[in-house]
Design a protein around this motif. Sequence first.
Motif, PDB file in Angstrom:
ATOM      1  N   LYS A   1     -25.154 188.335 -25.822  1.00  0.00           N
ATOM      2  CA  LYS A   1     -24.085 187.739 -26.386  1.00  0.00           C
ATOM      3  C   LYS A   1     -24.214 186.204 -25.998  1.00  0.00           C
ATOM      4  O   LYS A   1     -24.021 186.114 -24.760  1.00  0.00           O
ATOM      5  CB  LYS A   1     -22.480 188.233 -26.028  1.00  0.00           C
ATOM      6  N   GLY A   2     -23.825 185.294 -26.865  1.00  0.00           N
ATOM      7  CA  GLY A   2     -23.838 183.843 -26.488  1.00  0.00           C
ATOM      8  C   GLY A   2     -25.117 183.081 -26.733  1.00  0.00           C
ATOM      9  O   GLY A   2     -25.006 182.097 -26.513  1.00  0.00           O
ATOM     10  N   PHE A   3     -26.150 184.000 -27.329  1.00  0.00           N
ATOM     11  CA  PHE A   3     -27.485 183.504 -27.471  1.00  0.00           C
ATOM     12  C   PHE A   3     -27.647 183.174 -28.621  1.00  0.00           C
ATOM     13  O   PHE A   3     -27.085 183.808 -29.648  1.00  0.00           O
ATOM     14  CB  PHE A   3     -28.464 184.759 -27.019  1.00  0.00           C
ATOM     15  N   SER A   4     -28.460 181.956 -28.806  1.00  0.00           N
ATOM     16  CA  SER A   4     -28.628 181.525 -30.253  1.00  0.00           C
ATOM     17  C   SER A   4     -29.972 182.301 -30.683  1.00  0.00           C
ATOM     18  O   SER A   4     -30.590 182.799 -29.735  1.00  0.00           O
ATOM     19  CB  SER A   4     -28.877 179.945 -30.009  1.00  0.00           C
ATOM     20  N   GLY A   5     -30.445 182.161 -31.828  1.00  0.00           N
ATOM     21  CA  GLY A   5     -31.710 182.809 -32.498  1.00  0.00           C
ATOM     22  C   GLY A   5     -33.034 181.990 -31.802  1.00  0.00           C
ATOM     23  O   GLY A   5     -33.786 182.868 -31.386  1.00  0.00           O
ATOM     24  N   ALA A   6     -32.699 180.701 -31.326  1.00  0.00           N
ATOM     25  CA  ALA A   6     -33.832 180.359 -30.591  1.00  0.00           C
ATOM     26  C   ALA A   6     -34.118 180.847 -29.384  1.00  0.00           C
ATOM     27  O   ALA A   6     -35.232 181.187 -28.959  1.00  0.00           O
ATOM     28  CB  ALA A   6     -33.746 178.793 -30.615  1.00  0.00           C
ATOM     29  N   GLU A   7     -32.778 181.349 -28.490  1.00  0.00           N
ATOM     30  CA  GLU A   7     -33.074 181.707 -27.251  1.00  0.00           C
ATOM     31  C   GLU A   7     -33.303 183.301 -27.269  1.00  0.00           C
ATOM     32  O   GLU A   7     -34.061 183.657 -26.458  1.00  0.00           O
ATOM     33  CB  GLU A   7     -31.527 181.389 -26.482  1.00  0.00           C
ATOM     34  N   ILE A   8     -32.827 183.811 -28.309  1.00  0.00           N
ATOM     35  CA  ILE A   8     -33.555 185.213 -28.610  1.00  0.00           C
ATOM     36  C   ILE A   8     -34.805 185.066 -28.546  1.00  0.00           C
ATOM     37  O   ILE A   8     -35.719 186.094 -28.030  1.00  0.00           O
ATOM     38  CB  ILE A   8     -32.859 185.960 -29.865  1.00  0.00           C
ATOM     39  N   GLU A   9     -35.608 184.340 -29.306  1.00  0.00           N
ATOM     40  CA  GLU A   9     -36.939 184.392 -29.705  1.00  0.00           C
ATOM     41  C   GLU A   9     -37.847 183.983 -28.447  1.00  0.00           C
ATOM     42  O   GLU A   9     -38.590 184.533 -27.945  1.00  0.00           O
ATOM     43  CB  GLU A   9     -37.297 183.210 -30.610  1.00  0.00           C
ATOM     44  N   GLN A  10     -37.154 183.101 -27.569  1.00  0.00           N
ATOM     45  CA  GLN A  10     -37.520 182.575 -26.146  1.00  0.00           C
ATOM     46  C   GLN A  10     -37.661 183.923 -25.338  1.00  0.00           C
ATOM     47  O   GLN A  10     -38.693 184.111 -24.329  1.00  0.00           O
ATOM     48  CB  GLN A  10     -37.028 181.638 -25.567  1.00  0.00           C
ATOM     49  N   SER A  11     -36.547 184.642 -25.516  1.00  0.00           N
ATOM     50  CA  SER A  11     -36.675 185.947 -24.499  1.00  0.00           C
ATOM     51  C   SER A  11     -37.666 186.846 -24.689  1.00  0.00           C
ATOM     52  O   SER A  11     -38.370 187.345 -23.909  1.00  0.00           O
ATOM     53  CB  SER A  11     -35.243 186.701 -24.621  1.00  0.00           C
ATOM     54  N   ILE A  12     -38.012 186.964 -26.029  1.00  0.00           N
ATOM     55  CA  ILE A  12     -39.268 187.659 -26.569  1.00  0.00           C
ATOM     56  C   ILE A  12     -40.523 187.237 -25.981  1.00  0.00           C
ATOM     57  O   ILE A  12     -41.419 187.937 -25.469  1.00  0.00           O
ATOM     58  CB  ILE A  12     -39.288 188.106 -27.954  1.00  0.00           C
ATOM     59  N   ILE A  13     -40.713 185.844 -26.173  1.00  0.00           N
ATOM     60  CA  ILE A  13     -42.068 185.230 -25.766  1.00  0.00           C
ATOM     61  C   ILE A  13     -41.896 185.455 -24.288  1.00  0.00           C
ATOM     62  O   ILE A  13     -43.147 185.744 -23.612  1.00  0.00           O
ATOM     63  CB  ILE A  13     -41.868 183.631 -26.073  1.00  0.00           C
ATOM     64  N   ASP A  14     -40.876 185.294 -23.368  1.00  0.00           N
ATOM     65  CA  ASP A  14     -41.203 185.215 -21.853  1.00  0.00           C
ATOM     66  C   ASP A  14     -41.424 186.895 -21.594  1.00  0.00           C
ATOM     67  O   ASP A  14     -42.100 186.966 -20.578  1.00  0.00           O
ATOM     68  CB  ASP A  14     -39.715 185.044 -21.255  1.00  0.00           C
ATOM     69  N   ALA A  15     -40.964 188.029 -22.183  1.00  0.00           N
ATOM     70  CA  ALA A  15     -41.281 189.238 -21.937  1.00  0.00           C
ATOM     71  C   ALA A  15     -42.752 189.559 -22.349  1.00  0.00           C
ATOM     72  O   ALA A  15     -43.312 190.410 -21.555  1.00  0.00           O
ATOM     73  CB  ALA A  15     -40.301 190.197 -22.952  1.00  0.00           C
ATOM     74  N   MET A  16     -43.193 189.001 -23.209  1.00  0.00           N
ATOM     75  CA  MET A  16     -44.720 189.137 -23.828  1.00  0.00           C
ATOM     76  C   MET A  16     -45.719 188.637 -22.524  1.00  0.00           C
ATOM     77  O   MET A  16     -46.665 189.060 -22.234  1.00  0.00           O
ATOM     78  CB  MET A  16     -45.049 188.427 -25.270  1.00  0.00           C
ATOM     79  N   TYR A  17     -45.219 187.550 -22.108  1.00  0.00           N
ATOM     80  CA  TYR A  17     -45.762 186.775 -21.137  1.00  0.00           C
ATOM     81  C   TYR A  17     -45.810 187.654 -19.753  1.00  0.00           C
ATOM     82  O   TYR A  17     -46.990 187.925 -19.265  1.00  0.00           O
ATOM     83  CB  TYR A  17     -45.134 185.375 -20.578  1.00  0.00           C
ATOM     84  N   THR A  18     -44.812 188.362 -19.401  1.00  0.00           N
ATOM     85  CA  THR A  18     -44.671 189.264 -18.420  1.00  0.00           C
ATOM     86  C   THR A  18     -45.529 190.441 -18.703  1.00  0.00           C
ATOM     87  O   THR A  18     -46.564 190.932 -17.563  1.00  0.00           O
ATOM     88  CB  THR A  18     -43.369 189.760 -18.243  1.00  0.00           C
ATOM     89  N   GLY A  19     -45.692 191.100 -19.975  1.00  0.00           N
ATOM     90  CA  GLY A  19     -46.809 192.119 -19.987  1.00  0.00           C
ATOM     91  C   GLY A  19     -47.948 192.029 -19.997  1.00  0.00           C
ATOM     92  O   GLY A  19     -48.865 192.480 -19.539  1.00  0.00           O
ATOM     93  N   PHE A  20     -48.396 190.809 -20.755  1.00  0.00           N
ATOM     94  CA  PHE A  20     -49.530 190.002 -20.670  1.00  0.00           C
ATOM     95  C   PHE A  20     -50.319 189.845 -19.260  1.00  0.00           C
ATOM     96  O   PHE A  20     -51.371 190.356 -18.947  1.00  0.00           O
ATOM     97  CB  PHE A  20     -49.815 188.675 -21.519  1.00  0.00           C
ATOM     98  N   TYR A  21     -49.561 189.541 -18.380  1.00  0.00           N
ATOM     99  CA  TYR A  21     -49.871 189.170 -17.045  1.00  0.00           C
ATOM    100  C   TYR A  21     -50.198 190.266 -16.099  1.00  0.00           C
ATOM    101  O   TYR A  21     -51.000 190.382 -15.555  1.00  0.00           O
ATOM    102  CB  TYR A  21     -48.749 188.261 -16.365  1.00  0.00           C
ATOM    103  N   GLU A  22     -49.165 191.502 -16.554  1.00  0.00           N
ATOM    104  CA  GLU A  22     -49.424 192.660 -15.981  1.00  0.00           C
ATOM    105  C   GLU A  22     -50.402 193.598 -16.641  1.00  0.00           C
ATOM    106  O   GLU A  22     -50.586 194.859 -16.350  1.00  0.00           O
ATOM    107  CB  GLU A  22     -48.266 193.300 -15.715  1.00  0.00           C
ATOM    108  N   ASN A  23     -51.170 193.122 -17.886  1.00  0.00           N
ATOM    109  CA  ASN A  23     -52.182 193.546 -18.647  1.00  0.00           C
ATOM    110  C   ASN A  23     -51.687 195.159 -18.974  1.00  0.00           C
ATOM    111  O   ASN A  23     -52.196 196.127 -18.970  1.00  0.00           O
ATOM    112  CB  ASN A  23     -53.398 193.960 -17.631  1.00  0.00           C
ATOM    113  N   ARG A  24     -50.552 194.911 -19.738  1.00  0.00           N
ATOM    114  CA  ARG A  24     -49.494 196.192 -20.383  1.00  0.00           C
ATOM    115  C   ARG A  24     -48.917 195.515 -21.554  1.00  0.00           C
ATOM    116  O   ARG A  24     -48.698 194.369 -21.776  1.00  0.00           O
ATOM    117  CB  ARG A  24     -49.111 196.996 -19.427  1.00  0.00           C
TER     118      ARG A  24
END
Length: 487
Positions: free
Chosen positions: A424-447
């Motif tokens: 709540k309170g997030f813009s569309g751009a901030e939602i997209e950024q949260s997905i990108i950040d989560a992808m970086y975490t998964g990629f770093y941990e090789n999963r």
Amino acid sequence: MDFEKKIKTTLISNNFLIYVSTEEEERLEYILKQIINQLFKARIYSWNFIDGYTDNPNYISQCRQNPLEALNMITKNNDKKTKVFFLKDFHVFLKDISISRKLKNLYQYLKKSNQYVILSGTEIHLPTELKEYITYFQMPLPNKKEILIEINRFLYKIDTNQLKYKEAICMAYTGFSINKIRKSLFKLILNNISQNQIIEKILQEKEEITQKTEGLKFYSSYNNKLELGGLQNLKNWLKIRNLAFTKKAYSYGITRPKGILLVGIQGTGKSLSAKIIANEWNIPLFRLNVSKIFAGILGESENRIEKIISICEKSSPCILWIDEIDKIFSEYNNTNDSGTKQRVTNIFLTWLSEKKQGVFIVATANTINQLPVEILRKGRFDEIFFVDLPNFKERLKIFQIHLKMFRPLTWNKYNIYYLSKISKGFSGAEIEQSIIDAMYTGFYENREFTTIDLKNAIYKIIPLSKIERNKILNLRKWGYSGKIKIA
């Protein structure tokens, strides 16, 4: 009124000195020869600075590199059958006092002898002292009929009989000169481009041409991957006007829409809306970069904005996207620029009110405070929309859009209901950024990244609605005041 009719009407209305602004000299000369033959059954005598007069047997090759003598020769001409003299690139000489004076004197002679002088050049403006004597207008770029002639001439080997396909090629070539259309078609044939790729290649060429214009960028509207979450009221408003630039709408008597102003919080899809509209309406999209318009040379900034306006009008129907228009007015306020910024602004605002061509404006702003009152009044834009932060349902849609883009086959394994609730309170751009950040975490941990990664990314991001809480509260208060529509 088309250009040929305008020339004919101008000639038979006793306008003896005519100036035509164009970069298509060859096309202009061809049109003039046809018209002069129809009206007077006479030839047109042409002059250029290097070769002098080229097609008058009485004084061929005379007056080379001498524009004043070229004008004098008109009064010395004894051939009473001569009706029209065509002097090329004459904009270069108009500011010379001797040329200016000679043209004024020549005007009286032309009236008595019933002869005409047509000047051509690329300058848009005439010197003030000659405006009373010379009739001025611009030659438009090729219309649909002329473009179709070129398409049929070059692409006769390709099955272009389908009217819809020809319409698409015509639309793609809108804004091209005849010479550029011919070169483009020749290149398509030479490279054996398939029918499915023709429009894509034409749009690539249009982008390359537009890049040469300071302050203007072309975007292709052929991008079916674009999708916008939320903004349903805006979508409905645009859907009703989807066919506003068609012949059917013109026949119905519909007034073409002028444009919209989208005001709201950063990252809520205002800029994306411009691309979506171009894609849905299937018309070209240009982006205006005002920071590149302003130049150090006196008068250059005004010339650039007028050239940009001219390109958009010649490419109509099209969309002109002006991103963060509020920064334009704040960035150049109180600058010691001898009034350049004010003159550029006045040219643009006047055009917004008076434009009749099919140029639809999509302007975006993050705040209303910096915008002058004159830009907000009715007549500049058809509607002003407030773009708020997405609600729960809209956040659901935004998560779905972005996850489908990143993980088209497995997007539904993520708990977007839960993610939408905690964002709540997030813009569309901030939602997209949260997905990108989560992808970086998964990629770093090789999963593969998970819903938990997305949750952690959301909690780490501090949205703008918290950072600029007071500003956004005031903006939302204005947005829901009832003065404008909610997008």
